[in-house]
Motif scaffolding. Structure first.
Motif, PDB file in Angstrom:
ATOM      1  N   UNK A  23       0.825  -1.196   0.000  1.00 23.78           N
ATOM      2  CA  UNK A  23       0.000   0.000   0.000  1.00 23.78           C
ATOM      3  C   UNK A  23       0.863   1.251   0.000  1.00 23.78           C
ATOM      4  N   UNK A  24       0.214   2.414   0.085  1.00 27.25           N
ATOM      5  CA  UNK A  24       0.934   3.678   0.092  1.00 27.25           C
ATOM      6  C   UNK A  24       1.583   3.914   1.453  1.00 27.25           C
ATOM      7  N   UNK A  25       2.785   4.524   1.480  1.00 26.67           N
ATOM      8  CA  UNK A  25       3.449   4.788   2.766  1.00 26.67           C
ATOM      9  C   UNK A  25       2.570   5.564   3.746  1.00 26.67           C
ATOM     10  N   UNK A  26       1.799   6.532   3.213  1.00 23.62           N
ATOM     11  CA  UNK A  26       0.971   7.362   4.098  1.00 23.62           C
ATOM     12  C   UNK A  26      -0.081   6.543   4.830  1.00 23.62           C
ATOM     13  N   UNK A  27      -0.465   5.401   4.252  1.00 19.02           N
ATOM     14  CA  UNK A  27      -1.479   4.565   4.906  1.00 19.02           C
ATOM     15  C   UNK A  27      -0.969   4.029   6.242  1.00 19.02           C
ATOM     16  N   UNK A  28       0.331   3.836   6.336  1.00 21.05           N
ATOM     17  CA  UNK A  28       0.892   3.382   7.610  1.00 21.05           C
ATOM     18  C   UNK A  28       0.629   4.389   8.718  1.00 21.05           C
ATOM     19  N   UNK A  29       0.787   5.649   8.404  1.00 21.02           N
ATOM     20  CA  UNK A  29       0.655   6.688   9.419  1.00 21.02           C
ATOM     21  C   UNK A  29      -0.766   6.817   9.934  1.00 21.02           C
ATOM     22  N   UNK A  34      -1.293  10.671  17.318  1.00 18.55           N
ATOM     23  CA  UNK A  34      -0.415  11.801  16.987  1.00 18.55           C
ATOM     24  C   UNK A  34       1.011  11.655  17.507  1.00 18.55           C
ATOM     25  N   UNK A  35       1.187  11.134  18.713  1.00 18.87           N
ATOM     26  CA  UNK A  35       2.535  10.986  19.255  1.00 18.87           C
ATOM     27  C   UNK A  35       3.304   9.893  18.522  1.00 18.87           C
ATOM     28  N   UNK A  36       2.650   8.764  18.290  1.00 20.65           N
ATOM     29  CA  UNK A  36       3.296   7.688  17.535  1.00 20.65           C
ATOM     30  C   UNK A  36       3.639   8.160  16.123  1.00 20.65           C
ATOM     31  N   UNK A  37       2.755   8.948  15.551  1.00 23.83           N
ATOM     32  CA  UNK A  37       2.997   9.459  14.201  1.00 23.83           C
ATOM     33  C   UNK A  37       4.215  10.388  14.191  1.00 23.83           C
ATOM     34  N   UNK A  38       4.376  11.166  15.248  1.00 19.58           N
ATOM     35  CA  UNK A  38       5.549  12.038  15.337  1.00 19.58           C
ATOM     36  C   UNK A  38       6.837  11.220  15.338  1.00 19.58           C
ATOM     37  N   UNK A  62       8.358   0.189  14.938  1.00 21.65           N
ATOM     38  CA  UNK A  62       8.283  -0.678  13.759  1.00 21.65           C
ATOM     39  C   UNK A  62       7.619   0.049  12.597  1.00 21.65           C
ATOM     40  N   UNK A  63       6.614   0.879  12.880  1.00 23.17           N
ATOM     41  CA  UNK A  63       5.992   1.661  11.812  1.00 23.17           C
ATOM     42  C   UNK A  63       6.959   2.723  11.297  1.00 23.17           C
ATOM     43  N   UNK A 301      15.484  15.191  18.690  1.00 23.37           N
ATOM     44  CA  UNK A 301      14.034  15.197  18.889  1.00 23.37           C
ATOM     45  C   UNK A 301      13.696  14.334  20.103  1.00 23.37           C
ATOM     46  N   UNK A 302      12.780  14.807  20.926  1.00 17.73           N
ATOM     47  CA  UNK A 302      12.313  14.051  22.090  1.00 17.73           C
ATOM     48  C   UNK A 302      10.799  13.958  22.004  1.00 17.73           C
ATOM     49  N   UNK A 303      10.281  12.746  21.938  1.00 21.18           N
ATOM     50  CA  UNK A 303       8.839  12.525  21.827  1.00 21.18           C
ATOM     51  C   UNK A 303       8.391  11.692  23.024  1.00 21.18           C
TER      52      UNK A 303
END
Length: 706
Positions: A23-29, A34-38, A62-63, A301-303
């Motif tokens: 699939x498309x990379x953006x589908x993973x996100x 929001x924090x995991x996406x960062x 992993x994502x 970066x600190x998340x």
């Protein structure tokens, strides 16, 4: 360079088989918060992820890796993900495969270093890598003997632990006395620091004479090669240009040194950890590298991952409160969890008369939850020391409840499992195209599996449970990705190497340390009393703080049901001298804290008892008369034995008896607080009271116990 960390190709797997749908990379996100996406979107430069328990840290990293691979930002062959246990590394590899990033290497520090060492050793040293000693005990015992030290098994164990600490902490025998004094390490086995330093030297000599190395030597040897050989250093850095380190709060100085040498001048490093889960300091692990990461990498970066998807608000509240009550001593890098699950049942707190009563009470609650639909494999009983398991094993066995002792016989070492894998492997070629689930069922039927479990418990049920877990694993594999019998055998081989056993039906018994990284629907924390939590030998501030974190780890293993308990006395009729853990101050139910001021303890307890009695009378008016009759019987039984009344049976147990009115010993034994010993000693008298008969306790005592 051929990759020294890549496993040989699996001959049972079709190399042309496609990865799972990409699939498309953006589908993973879209699957991330929001924090995991960062985390996933930050693909370059140093990054520190402070991830609380249950916040999806493995999902985030992993994502992130899969997103980087799909967008072309990462070459999967040049990336190394490192963690601390073979089981965790196996889970990382499995998830990465499912996300289409199976070419990324995921290893423990030791596994990664050993593969590199095996690759370079013939060139740098010549010959094969020396055999790795599986245990230090015999080596330490011989070294101690040469020093004339009388070392029993416990002392040898403690000395071996000190050897390991010194090596992972990069402390040489020459430096040991100074460093041990500076860090205020206790004397081991009553031996002074100079003697321990001499032991460290002799230990190395014994190893050399035997021609073996230990696990720490694997990392130390690789560190030495990377320092001394430019060609080795350049080759490794040319192979890997990006690193991810999970459980970074547990890294040791030795592991950090190896990581630094892998990296060189590169800053492509993502670390993930939780300072509140640092529970291995005694092995040399330190959260310092995690907390100081922004200082080492300015601009990193600190998340923070704070959304807890594992536990209910009730459980999360307890976890947060345990850390908050550390006050000013709470680490600033600790995260405060925010529950995402719906509200559910309250956390339960139980106080028992003795260890046997606690074990029986927990077993009874497990039986109740099982009747409510909670699977036995989704329940765990956690304790501070392994010695606490014996009473629990006995109580569960008495109630016919299966259990698995984590740290007991390894799943893949069981005879029936080994034979089943041989059977499955032999059928790969002939049944490669058959549907996985039915195929595994047919094959394992010949090994003793059946659709229904045997009626009896014991060895036969344990064998069935083990084989049935293989059947369930086959179903799970078929449901998550297109898999044939060859894929299944490959999965079993990888799990065996990682000791990642499939789920077996039965309650898990484990220490707090062994439970780290795991989770269950229902968790019972037993023995939460002073002397166990914190453990009696925890003396200084750092050791006490680690004990608090250990309780936090235990609490955060629970998804929905959490029960904490302790026993006032060790033995039946023993002195009730135990007190619940200081870490639960202000959290235990009010009746446990009533009247804590000077001279007010008895008054407070009487007030609390009256309040409980009034509540019981309101909720169960039909049971009040029987309850009072049971209390009168108990008073006589306690007086004649010279025991305090509660040590016969506590009020809470008598109230349950009065409500349920058991008709026989079996029904009576199901009530919480009535263990095998009390059932044998008092069961007949209690049932007589329930039937409304007059009981002459003195005559009964003379007849049954005289």
């Amino acid at each position: 360079m051929s990759d020294p960390l890549t496993e040989p190709a699996d001959p049972t797997r079709d190399p042309s088989a496609p990865e799972p749908a990409a699939g498309e990379p953006a589908e993973l996100l879209e699957a991330l918060d929001p924090d995991q996406r960062a985390v996933a979107e930050h693909l370059t430069g140093p990054m520190s992820v402070l991830a609380g328990a249950g916040t999806g840290k493995t999902r985030a990293i992993t994502y992130r890796i899969a997103y980087g691979v799909r967008t072309g930002a990462y070459d999967p062959r040049r990336m190394l993900a490192v963690t601390f246990t073979a089981r965790a590394a196996g889970e990382l590899r499995s998830r990465l495969r499912d996300l289409g990033a199976g070419a990324v290497q995921a290893r423990t520090f030791h596994a990664a270093a050993l593969r590199q060492l095996s690759y370079f050793w013939p060139r740098v040293v010549g010959g094969a890598v020396p055999q790795i000693a599986p245990h230090k005990a015999s080596l330490v015992a011989e070294a101690a003997g040469r020093l004339g030290l009388g070392a029993d098994r416990v002392t040898v164990r403690d000395l071996a632990a000190e050897v390991e600490w010194s090596k992972v902490s990069l402390v040489t025998p020459e430096d040991y006395p100074r460093v041990a004094a500076k860090t205020d390490r206790d004397e081991v086995g009553g031996h002074d620091r100079a003697t321990i330093a001499r032991l460290l030297e002799l230990y190395e000599s014994v190893k050399t004479e035997r021609g073996v190395i230990d696990f720490e030597d694997v990392l130390l040897s690789m560190v030495a090669m990377l320092i001394e050989r430019t060609d080795v250093r350049d080759e490794v850095r040319g192979q890997y240009n990006r690193f991810v380190v999970d459980e970074y709060q547990d890294v040791s100085p030795l592991q950090q040194r190896l990581l630094d040498l892998w990296l060189g001048d590169s800053k492509e490093l993502c670390v993930v950890g939780d300072v509140s889960q640092t529970i291995y300091s005694f092995t040399g692990a330190t959260p310092r590298f995690l907390t100081e990461f922004p200082r080492r990498y300015p601009g990193a970066a600190v998340v923070r991952l704070v959304r807890d998807y594992r536990s209910t608000p009730q459980v999360v509240r307890v976890a947060n409160e345990i850390l908050a009550r550390a006050g000013r001593d709470r680490d600033r890098a600790a995260v405060e969890l925010v529950a995402q699950r719906p509200s559910s049942v309250p956390v339960r707190y139980e106080t028992y008369d003795d260890d046997a009563a606690e074990a029986a009470g927990v077993a009874g609650r497990i039986g109740e939850l099982a009747k409510e639909g909670v699977s036995l494999s989704e329940m765990a009983v956690l304790f501070r020391t392994n010695a606490q398991s014996e009473a629990l094993e006995q109580a569960l066995a008495e109630q016919g409840i299966g259990y698995l002792l984590r740290g007991g016989e390894r799943f893949f070492s069981r005879r029936e499992v080994r034979e089943a894998i041989v059977l499955l492997r032999g059928a790969v070629r002939s049944m490669a195209d058959a549907e996985l689930g039915p195929t595994v069922r047919d094959l394992l039927s010949g090994a003793g599996w059946s659709p229904e479990p045997p009626a009896q418990r014991g060895a036969a049920r344990e064998r069935w449970d083990a084989l049935n877990s293989l059947v369930q694993l086959a179903d799970d594999l078929a449901a998550t990705r297109r898999a044939d019998l060859g894929d299944f055998v490959a999965e079993l081989d990888e799990r065996a190497s990682a000791q990642h056993a499939p789920t077996v039906e039965g309650v898990t018994l484990a220490s707090f340390h062994a439970a780290k990284g795991l989770e269950w629907d229902a968790v019972f924390l037993v023995g939460v009393s002073e002397g166990l939590l914190p453990i009696s030998h925890a003396g200084d501030y750092a050791e006490i703080a680690e004990e608090r974190r250990l309780l936090y780890v235990g609490v955060t293993r629970a998804r929905e049901h959490l029960e904490l308990s302790f026993a006032r006395a060790r033995q039946v009729g023993g002195r009730a001298s135990r007190k619940r853990s200081r870490f639960l101050d202000g959290m235990w139910p009010e009746e446990e804290r009533a009247g804590r001021g000077a001279g007010g303890d008895r008054v407070g307890k009487r007030a609390a008892a009256r309040a409980r009695a009034e509540t019981f009378a309101t909720e169960h008016p039909e049971a009040v008369e029987l309850f009072e009759g049971l209390r009168a019987w108990r008073a006589d039984a306690a007086r004649l034995r010279g025991w305090p009344a509660y040590s016969v049976l506590p009020d809470a147990t008598l109230q349950q008896i009065a409500v349920h009115r058991p008709a026989d010993l079996r029904q009576l034994g199901l009530i919480r607080g009535v263990g095998a010993t009390k059932l044998d000693r008092f069961g007949g008298q209690v049932l007589a009271v329930v039937r409304g008969e007059d009981v002459d306790v003195e005559e009964w005592l003379a007849r049954t116990e005289g």
